[in-house]
Design a protein around this motif. Structure first.
Motif, PDB file in Angstrom:
ATOM      1  N   ARG A  89      27.445  76.989  21.357  1.00 60.07           N
ATOM      2  CA  ARG A  89      27.377  78.211  20.560  1.00 60.07           C
ATOM      3  C   ARG A  89      25.982  78.443  19.994  1.00 60.07           C
ATOM      4  NH1 ARG A  89      33.363  77.429  17.675  1.00 60.07           N
ATOM      5  NH2 ARG A  89      34.575  77.886  19.564  1.00 60.07           N
ATOM      6  N   ASP A  90      25.893  78.830  18.721  1.00 57.24           N
ATOM      7  CA  ASP A  90      24.595  79.146  18.126  1.00 57.24           C
ATOM      8  C   ASP A  90      23.756  77.918  17.797  1.00 57.24           C
ATOM      9  OD1 ASP A  90      25.172  81.795  18.291  1.00 57.24           O
ATOM     10  OD2 ASP A  90      25.205  82.188  16.134  1.00 57.24           O
ATOM     11  N   SER A  91      24.257  76.737  18.092  1.00 59.00           N
ATOM     12  CA  SER A  91      23.516  75.515  17.762  1.00 59.00           C
ATOM     13  C   SER A  91      22.495  75.127  18.824  1.00 59.00           C
ATOM     14  CB  SER A  91      24.486  74.359  17.518  1.00 59.00           C
ATOM     15  OG  SER A  91      25.168  74.542  16.283  1.00 59.00           O
ATOM     16  N   GLY A  92      22.395  75.888  19.899  1.00 58.03           N
ATOM     17  CA  GLY A  92      21.316  75.613  20.830  1.00 58.03           C
ATOM     18  C   GLY A  92      21.734  75.652  22.275  1.00 58.03           C
ATOM     19  N   MET A  93      20.829  75.185  23.139  1.00 62.75           N
ATOM     20  CA  MET A  93      21.082  75.141  24.572  1.00 62.75           C
ATOM     21  C   MET A  93      20.155  74.112  25.202  1.00 62.75           C
ATOM     22  SD  MET A  93      19.139  78.620  25.833  1.00 62.75           S
ATOM     23  CE  MET A  93      18.546  77.999  27.408  1.00 62.75           C
ATOM     24  N   GLY A  94      20.601  73.554  26.321  1.00 62.59           N
ATOM     25  CA  GLY A  94      19.822  72.562  27.035  1.00 62.59           C
ATOM     26  C   GLY A  94      20.314  71.164  26.723  1.00 62.59           C
ATOM     27  N   ALA A  95      20.809  70.468  27.756  1.00 61.86           N
ATOM     28  CA  ALA A  95      21.276  69.094  27.555  1.00 61.86           C
ATOM     29  C   ALA A  95      20.091  68.181  27.284  1.00 61.86           C
ATOM     30  CB  ALA A  95      22.051  68.620  28.778  1.00 61.86           C
ATOM     31  N   THR A  96      20.319  67.178  26.464  1.00 60.87           N
ATOM     32  CA  THR A  96      19.254  66.236  26.132  1.00 60.87           C
ATOM     33  C   THR A  96      19.843  64.843  25.979  1.00 60.87           C
ATOM     34  OG1 THR A  96      17.370  65.872  24.650  1.00 60.87           O
ATOM     35  CG2 THR A  96      19.444  66.534  23.630  1.00 60.87           C
ATOM     36  N   GLY A  97      18.964  63.857  25.987  1.00 58.52           N
ATOM     37  CA  GLY A  97      19.387  62.467  25.880  1.00 58.52           C
ATOM     38  C   GLY A  97      19.561  61.835  27.252  1.00 58.52           C
ATOM     39  N   ALA A  98      19.190  60.544  27.352  1.00 63.52           N
ATOM     40  CA  ALA A  98      19.387  59.756  28.567  1.00 63.52           C
ATOM     41  C   ALA A  98      18.853  60.501  29.788  1.00 63.52           C
ATOM     42  CB  ALA A  98      20.858  59.380  28.716  1.00 63.52           C
ATOM     43  N   ARG A  99      19.614  60.510  30.893  1.00 58.85           N
ATOM     44  CA  ARG A  99      19.123  61.126  32.133  1.00 58.85           C
ATOM     45  C   ARG A  99      18.879  62.617  31.957  1.00 58.85           C
ATOM     46  NH1 ARG A  99      20.550  60.521  38.510  1.00 58.85           N
ATOM     47  NH2 ARG A  99      19.579  62.477  39.131  1.00 58.85           N
ATOM     48  N   ALA A 100      19.682  63.285  31.140  1.00 56.15           N
ATOM     49  CA  ALA A 100      19.512  64.728  30.982  1.00 56.15           C
ATOM     50  C   ALA A 100      18.122  65.080  30.480  1.00 56.15           C
ATOM     51  CB  ALA A 100      20.573  65.277  30.026  1.00 56.15           C
ATOM     52  N   ALA A 101      17.557  64.233  29.613  1.00 54.99           N
ATOM     53  CA  ALA A 101      16.214  64.495  29.100  1.00 54.99           C
ATOM     54  C   ALA A 101      15.170  64.410  30.204  1.00 54.99           C
ATOM     55  CB  ALA A 101      15.883  63.521  27.974  1.00 54.99           C
ATOM     56  N   TYR A 102      15.346  63.482  31.125  1.00 56.41           N
ATOM     57  CA  TYR A 102      14.424  63.369  32.257  1.00 56.41           C
ATOM     58  C   TYR A 102      14.635  64.503  33.262  1.00 56.41           C
ATOM     59  CZ  TYR A 102      12.389  58.998  30.763  1.00 56.41           C
ATOM     60  OH  TYR A 102      11.689  58.056  30.059  1.00 56.41           O
ATOM     61  N   ASP A 103      15.874  64.914  33.434  1.00 59.72           N
ATOM     62  CA  ASP A 103      16.130  66.068  34.304  1.00 59.72           C
ATOM     63  C   ASP A 103      15.418  67.309  33.765  1.00 59.72           C
ATOM     64  OD1 ASP A 103      17.734  64.492  35.900  1.00 59.72           O
ATOM     65  OD2 ASP A 103      19.620  65.283  35.117  1.00 59.72           O
ATOM     66  N   ALA A 104      15.447  67.495  32.436  1.00 60.29           N
ATOM     67  CA  ALA A 104      14.794  68.644  31.828  1.00 60.29           C
ATOM     68  C   ALA A 104      13.279  68.544  31.919  1.00 60.29           C
ATOM     69  CB  ALA A 104      15.219  68.772  30.369  1.00 60.29           C
ATOM     70  N   ALA A 105      12.742  67.309  31.942  1.00 58.02           N
ATOM     71  CA  ALA A 105      11.291  67.095  31.930  1.00 58.02           C
ATOM     72  C   ALA A 105      10.670  67.075  33.315  1.00 58.02           C
ATOM     73  CB  ALA A 105      10.976  65.776  31.222  1.00 58.02           C
TER      74      ALA A 105
ATOM     75  N   GLY B  53      27.145  57.732  15.173  1.00 57.54           N
ATOM     76  CA  GLY B  53      27.294  56.634  16.110  1.00 57.54           C
ATOM     77  C   GLY B  53      26.752  56.987  17.484  1.00 57.54           C
ATOM     78  N   GLY B  54      26.555  55.968  18.319  1.00 59.13           N
ATOM     79  CA  GLY B  54      26.105  56.188  19.686  1.00 59.13           C
ATOM     80  C   GLY B  54      24.811  55.476  19.989  1.00 59.13           C
ATOM     81  N   GLY B  55      24.536  55.268  21.278  1.00 54.57           N
ATOM     82  CA  GLY B  55      23.362  54.530  21.710  1.00 54.57           C
ATOM     83  C   GLY B  55      22.419  55.382  22.532  1.00 54.57           C
ATOM     84  N   PRO B  56      21.396  54.760  23.122  1.00 55.93           N
ATOM     85  CA  PRO B  56      20.360  55.501  23.840  1.00 55.93           C
ATOM     86  C   PRO B  56      20.840  56.171  25.118  1.00 55.93           C
ATOM     87  CG  PRO B  56      20.043  53.127  24.103  1.00 55.93           C
ATOM     88  CD  PRO B  56      21.097  53.317  23.061  1.00 55.93           C
ATOM     89  N   GLU B  57      21.995  55.798  25.641  1.00 49.40           N
ATOM     90  CA  GLU B  57      22.506  56.429  26.857  1.00 49.40           C
ATOM     91  C   GLU B  57      23.277  57.720  26.557  1.00 49.40           C
ATOM     92  OE1 GLU B  57      21.796  55.519  29.919  1.00 49.40           O
ATOM     93  OE2 GLU B  57      20.547  53.928  29.083  1.00 49.40           O
ATOM     94  N   ARG B  58      23.400  58.058  25.293  1.00 43.45           N
ATOM     95  CA  ARG B  58      24.151  59.270  24.927  1.00 43.45           C
ATOM     96  C   ARG B  58      23.403  60.517  25.389  1.00 43.45           C
ATOM     97  NH1 ARG B  58      24.553  60.455  18.664  1.00 43.45           N
ATOM     98  NH2 ARG B  58      22.494  61.347  19.051  1.00 43.45           N
ATOM     99  N   LEU B  59      24.130  61.469  25.944  1.00 44.77           N
ATOM    100  CA  LEU B  59      23.547  62.776  26.224  1.00 44.77           C
ATOM    101  C   LEU B  59      24.531  63.847  25.767  1.00 44.77           C
ATOM    102  CD1 LEU B  59      24.892  64.203  29.022  1.00 44.77           C
ATOM    103  CD2 LEU B  59      23.681  62.292  30.054  1.00 44.77           C
TER     104      LEU B  59
ATOM    105  N   GLY C 274      28.524  69.620  20.557  1.00 42.24           N
ATOM    106  CA  GLY C 274      27.752  68.742  21.420  1.00 42.24           C
ATOM    107  C   GLY C 274      28.112  67.279  21.279  1.00 42.24           C
ATOM    108  N   VAL C 275      28.459  66.843  20.067  1.00 45.24           N
ATOM    109  CA  VAL C 275      28.765  65.439  19.794  1.00 45.24           C
ATOM    110  C   VAL C 275      29.996  65.376  18.900  1.00 45.24           C
ATOM    111  CG1 VAL C 275      27.943  63.242  18.870  1.00 45.24           C
ATOM    112  CG2 VAL C 275      26.297  64.843  19.870  1.00 45.24           C
ATOM    113  N   VAL C 276      30.950  64.516  19.247  1.00 48.18           N
ATOM    114  CA  VAL C 276      32.091  64.224  18.381  1.00 48.18           C
ATOM    115  C   VAL C 276      31.998  62.753  17.984  1.00 48.18           C
ATOM    116  CG1 VAL C 276      34.595  64.110  18.147  1.00 48.18           C
ATOM    117  CG2 VAL C 276      33.555  65.970  19.464  1.00 48.18           C
ATOM    118  N   TRP C 277      31.893  62.500  16.686  1.00 46.65           N
ATOM    119  CA  TRP C 277      31.896  61.128  16.184  1.00 46.65           C
ATOM    120  C   TRP C 277      33.284  60.797  15.643  1.00 46.65           C
ATOM    121  CZ3 TRP C 277      27.142  63.644  14.112  1.00 46.65           C
ATOM    122  CH2 TRP C 277      25.999  63.253  14.824  1.00 46.65           C
TER     123      TRP C 277
END
Length: 497
Positions: A458-474, A447-453, A438-441
């Motif tokens: 794999r087994d680490s989960g599902m569903g995009a989150t962060g920035a606009r994606a969090a509002y899309d999910a909500a 590292g990264g700021g509030p606009e990161r999504l 999901g994230v490569v540092w």
């Protein structure tokens, strides 16, 4: 001893269940709080209160909701030291480290709420279909608006390792979008979350907008299976996450799942081995390794491996073990004996299969669930410490012949939460960006700021989150088409006039 309560509909309430859970200080093994396990009736009351409060909350302007969230965030910031001390007592995190994480979470809560001010809750789609007239459905033209509505009642189930941070990290978009939220913290660390809700009650959030139910896996199951809960935001183990996904899928509601990790680190030949080892030590040992994105697999280029390992061992020695209330402590206890047993079992399995302990590796002879910063070399993928989530202060190192070999090892896991690479080669950076995570540092862990999504793989989960994606999910999008003209009144045939 403090007895904890639910917070439902703006009131503190005794849980209805009879089973009692003790909250134990992992540094002293002493019980300092307790609570009765919430049952289905408690969950029903909390969800009903959230259902009742949601229309009024959604009716407020976005700016007003953001203003109320900011007021709560400012109150939390003023109590950060107190909250960090509570976290220390319930799960062991050193107070200074806890305060820094809480400060970051408060800033993140404000930034996430502020994104609601520019999020397109209503937007007009361009390129309206001109074929409607030919289809006989009316004149062509007009416009289509996409209106995003709040889902309604949502649930947040948080883990024990970051009680305050994980609550704040989930709530911003959910609340700012107009949803109400029921929170169920881990039974291992609920005390700081209770305090969060006391602060929320004191800062004007309307009753029922935020509710709290205390309990264990049974309480969580009742919440995730509740027919009025439209989204479950869950952070925890893979097994529990699968159960949440199954429950929400069965009733066709949503879930956002952030689950386990076995995060790799790839260290290239061209970096400073000492400075990089110090950075890796921080990523492997901070919070006693109890972070989903802790550095749990380290692949270092053979050209700098000796210097890197020597510096990593030296850095491990600087992580003083002790009670997190002591300012000198860098490495607090693990959350409980069960978690320490997992760490010990992984290290013992590695040694039995040929790994070498270069630092740490033994349980201290003292009260509390302590384990020292540990460095292992000679590890391979037959060992638990390289394949299963350890969630402890262990840094296992594998020497590789090339950066490409390190990336191949990094990608060979059933987990896909995050990865960190240290390199000064632009081509290697471009290659690392394709890791299935999901994230490569690159050259800076976390590292990264509030606009990161991002979305775990794999087994680490599902569903995009962060920035606009969090509002899309909500929110739930609905299309509203407004025709260009109002239909004209029908004209009767001349013979009928």
């Amino acid at each position: 001893m403090e007895t904890l309560q639910h917070y439902i509909g703006g009131r503190w309430a005794e849980p209805a269940g009879e089973d009692v859970v003790a909250v134990v200080n992992p540094a002293t093994e002493e019980t300092f709080a307790q609570f009765h396990v919430g049952g289905a009736d408690d969950v029903d009351r909390a969800v009903a209160g959230a259902v009742a409060a949601q229309p009024g909350w959604a009716a407020l302007t976005v700016a007003r909701r953001v203003e109320l969230i900011h007021a709560w965030a400012d109150t939390i910031a003023a109590h950060a030291a107190e909250l960090a001390e509570l976290e220390c007592r319930e799960m062991g995190k050193p107070v200074g480290i806890g305060q820094s994480f809480i400060a970051g979470a408060v800033a993140g809560l404000k930034a996430a709420a502020d994104q609601a001010l520019t999020y397109p809750f209503t937007e007009t789609v361009t390129g309206t279909d001109a074929g409607t007239a030919d289809a006989g459905t009316g004149p062509a033209g007009g416009r289509t608006d996409i209106v995003r509505h709040p889902l309604g009642v949502t649930a947040v189930i948080t883990p024990w390792n970051f009680p305050v941070v994980m609550v704040l990290g989930a709530l911003g978009p959910l609340l700012a979008a107009g949803n109400t939220v029921v929170v169920k913290p881990s039974e291992r660390s609920p005390v700081s979350t209770v305090r969060l809700f006391e602060l929320a009650a004191a800062t004007g959030l309307p009753p029922g907008v935020l509710s709290l139910v205390l309990g264990d896996a049974r309480t969580g199951a009742a919440l995730t299976e509740h027919e009025d809960v439209q989204l479950v935001h869950f952070t925890g183990s893979v097994g529990a996450g699968r159960a949440v996904g199954t429950a929400t899928g069965r009733r066709l509601s949503r879930s956002v799942l952030e689950l386990g990790g076995k995060d790799p680190v790839v260290v290239d030949a061209g970096v400073d081995p000492v400075a990089t080892a110090q950075a890796v030590a921080f990523g492997a040992f901070i919070n006693t390794g109890q972070i989903c994105t802790s550095m749990e697999r380290i692949y270092v280029h053979e050209r700098i491996a000796d210097e890197f390992v020597e510096a990593l061992v030296a850095a491990a020695g600087t992580f003083a073990v002790g009670d997190g209330l002591d300012p000198a402590t860098m490495l607090g206890p693990l959350v409980d004996d069960r978690q320490r047993d997992t760490v010990r079992r992984h290290v013992e399995d590695a040694v039995r299969k040929g790994a070498t302990v270069r630092a740490g590796g033994t349980v201290p002879d003292r009260p509390g669930y302590f384990y020292p910063a540990t460095v292992l070399t000679g590890v391979d993928d037959t060992m638990l410490v390289m394949t299963e989530e350890t969630f402890g202060p262990v840094a296992p190192v594998t020497v590789v012949a090339s950066f490409e070999e390190g990336l191949a090892h990094a990608a060979s896991s059933r987990y896909g939460l995050a990865a960190t690479v240290y390199t000064d080669d632009p081509d290697h950076i471009a290659t690392a960006a394709r890791l299935p995570v999901g994230v490569v540092w690159v050259n800076q862990w976390q590292g990264g700021g509030p606009e990161r999504l991002y979305e775990p793989a794999r087994d680490s989960g599902m569903g995009a989150t962060g920035a606009r994606a969090a509002y899309d999910a909500a929110t739930r999008p609905a299309a509203v088409h407004i025709a260009a003209t109002v239909p004209a009144a029908a004209t009767a045939p001349a013979a009928d006039r």
